[in-house]
Write an enzyme that holds these catalytic residues in place. Structure first.
Site, PDB file in Angstrom:
ATOM      1  N   GLU A  76      -2.332  -6.934   7.280  1.00  0.00           N
ATOM      2  CA  GLU A  76      -1.038  -6.956   7.962  1.00  0.00           C
ATOM      3  C   GLU A  76      -1.191  -7.760   9.251  1.00  0.00           C
ATOM      4  O   GLU A  76      -2.310  -8.044   9.700  1.00  0.00           O
ATOM      5  CB  GLU A  76      -0.597  -5.514   8.254  1.00  0.00           C
TER       6      GLU A  76
ATOM      7  N   HIS B  86       0.826  -1.208   0.000  1.00  0.00           N
ATOM      8  CA  HIS B  86       0.000   0.000   0.000  1.00  0.00           C
ATOM      9  C   HIS B  86       0.863   1.262   0.000  1.00  0.00           C
ATOM     10  O   HIS B  86       2.038   1.237   0.375  1.00  0.00           O
ATOM     11  CB  HIS B  86      -0.938   0.009   1.211  1.00  0.00           C
TER      12      HIS B  86
END
Length: 190
Positions: A82, A9
């Site tokens: 994550e 990201h």
């Protein structure tokens, strides 16, 4: 062969400030939005036929410009999140590293170590591997973009290389970088 483009990201304010994100649903910074647009302009030339993303905002906001250019829908999944850093999310990485005796607040000593209220790298590795197994059992396209965070990218590349979780080495993955891996889905079966 299936080509996977593993994309980290774009930048968030927490990245810039050195804070641990984990499952915190932080948005992209203005720089992160710029990175996502630049990434889309680069990857639009590839014959990407499917886009998957973590369900966290920073990953989805990174995937969206590419999806718009390609006319695709972003498929979100929590499997690509994550690592959950539990009580340490939002804290300064350097501070947590000093407490844990690690290089950074997100590195680890052993595969089963966990932050209070968080998950181990073995658990993250397992969920990323399960996602990849399902995806590659019947790939929806020859080239696929997968937008996630640094941890899942490290674990995905390790899993696809058949590297056991115990030997995964922490290494930085830059914001909006692309790690491209060619995979023979048949090699994962068995």
């Amino acid at each position: 062969m299936t080509t996977l483009h593993l994309v980290r990201h774009g930048e968030t304010e927490w990245n810039r400030d050195g804070r641990i994100q984990g499952w915190a649903d932080t948005p992209l910074s203005e720089r992160g939005h710029e990175q996502a647009r630049e990434l889309a302009a680069t990857l639009v030339e590839r014959p990407i036929g499917a886009i998957y993303s973590s369900d966290l905002r920073r990953a989805y906001e990174t995937a969206e410009p590419l999806a718009q250019l390609l006319g695709l829908k972003v498929r979100t999944t929590p499997a690509l999140r994550e690592r959950n850093f539990g009580e340490n999310e939002g804290r300064a990485s350097d501070e947590v590293a000093a407490e844990l005796g690690t290089r950074s607040g997100t590195t680890w000593h052993a595969a089963d170590d966990r932050h209070p209220g968080g998950e181990s790298i073995r658990e993250v590795y397992g969920r990323v591997a399960a996602f990849l197994d399902e995806l590659l059992h019947a790939p929806p396209a020859v080239e696929i973009a997968i937008v996630t965070s640094g941890g899942p990218i490290r674990f995905a590349t390790a899993y696809l290389a058949r590297e056991p979780v115990e030997t995964v080495v922490w290494r930085a993955v830059d914001n909006c970088s692309v790690t491209t891996v060619e995979v023979d889905p048949l090699s994962l079966r068995g």
